[in-house]
Design a protein around this motif. Structure first.
Motif, PDB file in Angstrom:
ATOM      1  N   ASN A 288       0.850  -1.186   0.000  1.00  0.00           N
ATOM      2  CA  ASN A 288       0.000   0.000   0.000  1.00  0.00           C
ATOM      3  C   ASN A 288       0.889   1.241   0.000  1.00  0.00           C
ATOM      4  O   ASN A 288       2.064   1.171   0.351  1.00  0.00           O
ATOM      5  CB  ASN A 288      -0.939   0.023   1.204  1.00  0.00           C
ATOM      6  CG  ASN A 288      -0.203   0.291   2.506  1.00  0.00           C
ATOM      7  OD1 ASN A 288       0.706  -0.454   2.874  1.00  0.00           O
ATOM      8  ND2 ASN A 288      -0.577   1.353   3.207  1.00  0.00           N
ATOM      9  N   LYS A 289       0.322   2.349  -0.411  1.00  0.00           N
ATOM     10  CA  LYS A 289       1.058   3.626  -0.387  1.00  0.00           C
ATOM     11  C   LYS A 289       0.931   4.244   0.999  1.00  0.00           C
ATOM     12  O   LYS A 289      -0.131   4.157   1.632  1.00  0.00           O
ATOM     13  CB  LYS A 289       0.511   4.579  -1.451  1.00  0.00           C
ATOM     14  CG  LYS A 289       1.298   5.880  -1.577  1.00  0.00           C
ATOM     15  CD  LYS A 289       0.797   6.699  -2.750  1.00  0.00           C
ATOM     16  CE  LYS A 289       1.475   8.064  -2.803  1.00  0.00           C
ATOM     17  NZ  LYS A 289       2.946   7.959  -2.940  1.00  0.00           N
ATOM     18  N   GLU A 290       1.990   4.855   1.461  1.00  0.00           N
ATOM     19  CA  GLU A 290       1.948   5.503   2.772  1.00  0.00           C
ATOM     20  C   GLU A 290       0.757   6.436   2.864  1.00  0.00           C
ATOM     21  O   GLU A 290       0.504   7.245   1.976  1.00  0.00           O
ATOM     22  CB  GLU A 290       3.234   6.299   3.016  1.00  0.00           C
ATOM     23  CG  GLU A 290       4.483   5.453   3.143  1.00  0.00           C
ATOM     24  CD  GLU A 290       5.114   5.105   1.803  1.00  0.00           C
ATOM     25  OE1 GLU A 290       4.449   5.281   0.755  1.00  0.00           O
ATOM     26  OE2 GLU A 290       6.267   4.651   1.793  1.00  0.00           O
ATOM     27  N   GLY A 291       0.007   6.303   3.941  1.00  0.00           N
ATOM     28  CA  GLY A 291      -1.148   7.165   4.159  1.00  0.00           C
ATOM     29  C   GLY A 291      -2.426   6.668   3.528  1.00  0.00           C
ATOM     30  O   GLY A 291      -3.487   7.292   3.706  1.00  0.00           O
ATOM     31  N   VAL A 292      -2.379   5.560   2.776  1.00  0.00           N
ATOM     32  CA  VAL A 292      -3.573   4.994   2.147  1.00  0.00           C
ATOM     33  C   VAL A 292      -3.816   3.617   2.743  1.00  0.00           C
ATOM     34  O   VAL A 292      -2.997   2.709   2.578  1.00  0.00           O
ATOM     35  CB  VAL A 292      -3.429   4.892   0.611  1.00  0.00           C
ATOM     36  CG1 VAL A 292      -4.695   4.300   0.009  1.00  0.00           C
ATOM     37  CG2 VAL A 292      -3.134   6.255   0.015  1.00  0.00           C
ATOM     38  N   ASP A 293      -4.912   3.452   3.421  1.00  0.00           N
ATOM     39  CA  ASP A 293      -5.213   2.186   4.087  1.00  0.00           C
ATOM     40  C   ASP A 293      -5.925   1.251   3.112  1.00  0.00           C
ATOM     41  O   ASP A 293      -7.121   0.978   3.226  1.00  0.00           O
ATOM     42  CB  ASP A 293      -6.075   2.441   5.324  1.00  0.00           C
ATOM     43  CG  ASP A 293      -6.304   1.172   6.138  1.00  0.00           C
ATOM     44  OD1 ASP A 293      -5.538   0.201   5.946  1.00  0.00           O
ATOM     45  OD2 ASP A 293      -7.258   1.143   6.941  1.00  0.00           O
ATOM     46  N   ASN A 294      -5.176   0.786   2.128  1.00  0.00           N
ATOM     47  CA  ASN A 294      -5.771  -0.081   1.110  1.00  0.00           C
ATOM     48  C   ASN A 294      -4.644  -0.828   0.398  1.00  0.00           C
ATOM     49  O   ASN A 294      -3.783  -0.211  -0.219  1.00  0.00           O
ATOM     50  CB  ASN A 294      -6.568   0.741   0.085  1.00  0.00           C
ATOM     51  CG  ASN A 294      -7.386  -0.137  -0.834  1.00  0.00           C
ATOM     52  OD1 ASN A 294      -7.676  -1.283  -0.522  1.00  0.00           O
ATOM     53  ND2 ASN A 294      -7.762   0.400  -1.977  1.00  0.00           N
ATOM     54  N   HIS A 295      -4.656  -2.145   0.479  1.00  0.00           N
ATOM     55  CA  HIS A 295      -3.584  -2.926  -0.129  1.00  0.00           C
ATOM     56  C   HIS A 295      -3.866  -3.337  -1.567  1.00  0.00           C
ATOM     57  O   HIS A 295      -3.061  -4.028  -2.180  1.00  0.00           O
ATOM     58  CB  HIS A 295      -3.276  -4.158   0.721  1.00  0.00           C
ATOM     59  CG  HIS A 295      -2.438  -3.839   1.916  1.00  0.00           C
ATOM     60  ND1 HIS A 295      -1.064  -3.864   1.903  1.00  0.00           N
ATOM     61  CD2 HIS A 295      -2.791  -3.434   3.165  1.00  0.00           C
ATOM     62  CE1 HIS A 295      -0.596  -3.514   3.082  1.00  0.00           C
ATOM     63  NE2 HIS A 295      -1.625  -3.238   3.867  1.00  0.00           N
ATOM     64  N   GLY A 296      -4.991  -2.942  -2.113  1.00  0.00           N
ATOM     65  CA  GLY A 296      -5.230  -3.180  -3.526  1.00  0.00           C
ATOM     66  C   GLY A 296      -5.345  -4.644  -3.915  1.00  0.00           C
ATOM     67  O   GLY A 296      -5.055  -5.002  -5.054  1.00  0.00           O
ATOM     68  N   ASN A 297      -5.728  -5.520  -2.983  1.00  0.00           N
ATOM     69  CA  ASN A 297      -5.856  -6.933  -3.330  1.00  0.00           C
ATOM     70  C   ASN A 297      -6.920  -7.134  -4.402  1.00  0.00           C
ATOM     71  O   ASN A 297      -7.899  -6.389  -4.480  1.00  0.00           O
ATOM     72  CB  ASN A 297      -6.238  -7.751  -2.093  1.00  0.00           C
ATOM     73  CG  ASN A 297      -5.144  -7.764  -1.054  1.00  0.00           C
ATOM     74  OD1 ASN A 297      -3.994  -7.993  -1.364  1.00  0.00           O
ATOM     75  ND2 ASN A 297      -5.503  -7.487   0.192  1.00  0.00           N
ATOM     76  N   TRP A 298      -6.704  -8.150  -5.215  1.00  0.00           N
ATOM     77  CA  TRP A 298      -7.738  -8.459  -6.191  1.00  0.00           C
ATOM     78  C   TRP A 298      -8.355  -9.811  -5.903  1.00  0.00           C
ATOM     79  O   TRP A 298      -7.855 -10.586  -5.091  1.00  0.00           O
ATOM     80  CB  TRP A 298      -7.214  -8.360  -7.612  1.00  0.00           C
ATOM     81  CG  TRP A 298      -6.273  -9.421  -8.131  1.00  0.00           C
ATOM     82  CD1 TRP A 298      -6.468 -10.768  -8.161  1.00  0.00           C
ATOM     83  CD2 TRP A 298      -5.016  -9.198  -8.787  1.00  0.00           C
ATOM     84  NE1 TRP A 298      -5.418 -11.400  -8.785  1.00  0.00           N
ATOM     85  CE2 TRP A 298      -4.509 -10.457  -9.181  1.00  0.00           C
ATOM     86  CE3 TRP A 298      -4.281  -8.054  -9.105  1.00  0.00           C
ATOM     87  CZ2 TRP A 298      -3.297 -10.608  -9.857  1.00  0.00           C
ATOM     88  CZ3 TRP A 298      -3.080  -8.210  -9.772  1.00  0.00           C
ATOM     89  CH2 TRP A 298      -2.594  -9.460 -10.146  1.00  0.00           C
ATOM     90  N   LEU A 299      -9.468 -10.085  -6.565  1.00  0.00           N
ATOM     91  CA  LEU A 299     -10.138 -11.375  -6.447  1.00  0.00           C
ATOM     92  C   LEU A 299     -10.425 -11.882  -7.851  1.00  0.00           C
ATOM     93  O   LEU A 299     -11.062 -11.210  -8.652  1.00  0.00           O
ATOM     94  CB  LEU A 299     -11.454 -11.249  -5.664  1.00  0.00           C
ATOM     95  CG  LEU A 299     -12.228 -12.564  -5.498  1.00  0.00           C
ATOM     96  CD1 LEU A 299     -11.465 -13.532  -4.597  1.00  0.00           C
ATOM     97  CD2 LEU A 299     -13.624 -12.299  -4.943  1.00  0.00           C
ATOM     98  N   TRP A 300      -9.925 -13.073  -8.128  1.00  0.00           N
ATOM     99  CA  TRP A 300     -10.141 -13.679  -9.431  1.00  0.00           C
ATOM    100  C   TRP A 300     -10.293 -15.180  -9.256  1.00  0.00           C
ATOM    101  O   TRP A 300      -9.698 -15.770  -8.352  1.00  0.00           O
ATOM    102  CB  TRP A 300      -8.966 -13.390 -10.363  1.00  0.00           C
ATOM    103  CG  TRP A 300      -9.163 -13.898 -11.772  1.00  0.00           C
ATOM    104  CD1 TRP A 300      -8.633 -15.019 -12.332  1.00  0.00           C
ATOM    105  CD2 TRP A 300      -9.962 -13.287 -12.784  1.00  0.00           C
ATOM    106  NE1 TRP A 300      -9.058 -15.145 -13.640  1.00  0.00           N
ATOM    107  CE2 TRP A 300      -9.872 -14.089 -13.939  1.00  0.00           C
ATOM    108  CE3 TRP A 300     -10.751 -12.134 -12.819  1.00  0.00           C
ATOM    109  CZ2 TRP A 300     -10.538 -13.787 -15.117  1.00  0.00           C
ATOM    110  CZ3 TRP A 300     -11.408 -11.823 -14.001  1.00  0.00           C
ATOM    111  CH2 TRP A 300     -11.299 -12.638 -15.134  1.00  0.00           C
ATOM    112  N   ALA A 301     -11.082 -15.779 -10.093  1.00  0.00           N
ATOM    113  CA  ALA A 301     -11.172 -17.234 -10.140  1.00  0.00           C
ATOM    114  C   ALA A 301     -11.265 -17.655 -11.594  1.00  0.00           C
ATOM    115  O   ALA A 301     -12.200 -17.264 -12.298  1.00  0.00           O
ATOM    116  CB  ALA A 301     -12.391 -17.741  -9.367  1.00  0.00           C
ATOM    117  N   TRP A 302     -10.252 -18.378 -12.059  1.00  0.00           N
ATOM    118  CA  TRP A 302     -10.388 -19.026 -13.362  1.00  0.00           C
ATOM    119  C   TRP A 302     -11.360 -20.178 -13.175  1.00  0.00           C
ATOM    120  O   TRP A 302     -11.122 -21.087 -12.373  1.00  0.00           O
ATOM    121  CB  TRP A 302      -9.041 -19.527 -13.864  1.00  0.00           C
ATOM    122  CG  TRP A 302      -8.217 -18.508 -14.574  1.00  0.00           C
ATOM    123  CD1 TRP A 302      -6.981 -18.066 -14.214  1.00  0.00           C
ATOM    124  CD2 TRP A 302      -8.537 -17.808 -15.789  1.00  0.00           C
ATOM    125  NE1 TRP A 302      -6.513 -17.131 -15.117  1.00  0.00           N
ATOM    126  CE2 TRP A 302      -7.446 -16.952 -16.092  1.00  0.00           C
ATOM    127  CE3 TRP A 302      -9.642 -17.810 -16.647  1.00  0.00           C
ATOM    128  CZ2 TRP A 302      -7.428 -16.125 -17.213  1.00  0.00           C
ATOM    129  CZ3 TRP A 302      -9.628 -16.982 -17.761  1.00  0.00           C
ATOM    130  CH2 TRP A 302      -8.538 -16.152 -18.037  1.00  0.00           C
TER     131      TRP A 302
END
Length: 439
Positions: A288-302
């Protein structure tokens, strides 16, 4: 359990008996050329022996697969009986009545064992329209030996600044070692899957609440500039042509200090038969970027789905049930070890002590998937859903066009400012043409 017993157990999953199918019944399956799918093809003869159903494979690179199956299903071509598609396509295509519902899977299939987030993503109004073959989020895979040599203590949850510092420290171009490998190949599901997740972690969004494109924002500017800096200074040459498979190969060859990509890759980079660095791989959360509480995880299923245009729906559903079952997972584990089991689809796998022991990445994979909020992937308000994509039909075209601009910037054909400007113009044009944001 013996392999013979596992194979015998798969017969319990038949939707109808093998005798119901003539020996010349053959289904055609379109799939992606990823490792787990290639492994599945190796067991096809066993499925045919159990059921009498022949299988023909059409195995394609990711971008080509998406083009082929989208064209076929939209036109009702009927070329494929089973399609490998993802969490983006399923709800859109189900609402178009292009997919056969999987509401008649056998009781032994145990639908309730599917991870809730994955099952929900593949369902519409409570009905399952695709069965997950493997599921994934995203995380950092890194060389523990290179980190130790460089004096780096990688945190479990690093910031992008820490990642960039680590990439610099681990880069040794004279010995063909690059600090970081990231997707550069253009495509809505290739470089834009990664860059959308990265942008989310920087606080960016694709559209504001009025469906105005946001590529002219400071957050997107920071995202693209930092991505280009990492790739140009610490990444491998020719990165604008590298997607998932290319980076997997580079990492397995020991040429990447870090690789940030799908959690499903963990089983391949730790496979001593395939990876030269299998015993020196560590894992960390998507940054995550400093100061942004979000890790940007994704969700996918083939996932495997049956198009409504198939002439062999029952046989196709039987294959889907077999390939995505608990018994298939057991078969692979018996034959190749638990680390090779398809990840990210079933609760029972993550409750299995043998799997936890064999797969050091299991806990982080599950943690990453559970952390995803597809309803709110950005810290800002948004009018859409989706994590590493925007869940609207037009996104295939829009996302690929933007991906081409950003790949061109990585290749040095345009600068970042021009790429962002072009992305803003083309995205807004298409979103206006589609009528979003109109009262």
């Amino acid at each position: 359990m013996s392999l013979k017993r596992v194979l015998g157990a798969t017969t319990a999953l038949t939707l109808c008996s093998a005798a119901a199918f003539a020996q010349d019944t053959t289904i055609t399956i379109a799939t992606v050329n990823n490792g787990d799918m290639i492994r599945m093809q190796g067991y096809t003869d066993q499925f045919t022996e159990e059921t009498g159903i022949g299988v023909e494979w059409v195995t394609l690179e990711e971008n080509v697969l998406r083009q082929r199956v989208t064209q076929d299903i939209a036109t009702g071509g009927g070329q494929f009986d089973v399609m490998t598609i993802g969490t983006y396509e399923v709800p859109i295509w189900a609402n178009q009545e292009w997919l056969a519902p999987l509401d008649d899977l056998p009781e032994d299939y145990n639908v309730d064992d599917l991870l809730p987030a994955v099952r929900e993503a593949l369902s519409v109004d409570g009905t399952l329209y695709a069965a997950p073959f493997y599921g994934e989020s995203a995380m950092i895979m890194y060389r523990t030996d290179l980190a130790e040599e460089a004096g780096i203590d990688m945190p479990d949850s690093p910031t992008w600044s820490e990642v960039m510092s680590a990439a610099e420290a681990m880069t040794d171009k004279e010995n063909d070692i690059y600090g970081i490998c990231l997707r550069g190949k253009p495509g809505w599901g290739e470089n834009m899957a990664f860059l959308t997740a990265m942008a989310n972690s920087y606080g960016a969004r694709w559209f504001d609440m009025d469906w105005k494109a946001q590529f002219d924002s400071e957050d997107w500017t920071a995202t693209l500039n930092d991505y280009l800096t990492m790739m140009n200074e610490y990444g491998p040459p020719g990165a604008s042509s590298n997607g998932f498979n290319e980076n997997l190969s580079l990492f397995q060859q020991g040429r990447c200090g870090m690789w940030i990509d799908a959690t499903v890759a963990a089983g391949f980079v730790t496979d001593p038969d395939e990876s030269t660095v299998a015993d020196s791989v560590g894992f960390a959360q998507f940054p995550n970027k400093e100061g942004v509480d979000n890790h940007g995880n994704w969700l996918w299923a083939w996932s495997l789905a049956v198009p409504a245009s198939s002439d062999d729906t029952d046989a196709a559903k039987q294959f889907v049930a077999w390939a995505t079952s608990q018994e298939y997972t057991q078969l692979v584990a018996e034959d190749e070890g638990w680390r090779a089991a398809p990840p990210g689809t079933r609760t029972s796998l993550y409750e299995n002590e043998e799997y936890q022991e064999a797969a050091p990445f299991a806990e982080m994979t599950l943690e990453s998937m559970n952390a995803v909020d597809t309803q709110a992937p950005s810290v800002q308000e948004i009018p859409y859903t989706g994590a590493q994509f925007v869940a609207i039909p037009e996104f295939q075209g829009i996302g690929t066009a933007v991906g081409q601009q950003f790949s061109a910037a990585l290749a040095g054909q345009v600068d970042a400012e021009t790429a962002l400007s072009n992305a803003q113009t083309s995205t807004q044009r298409e979103i206006d043409r589609a009528g979003y944001g109109e009262n």
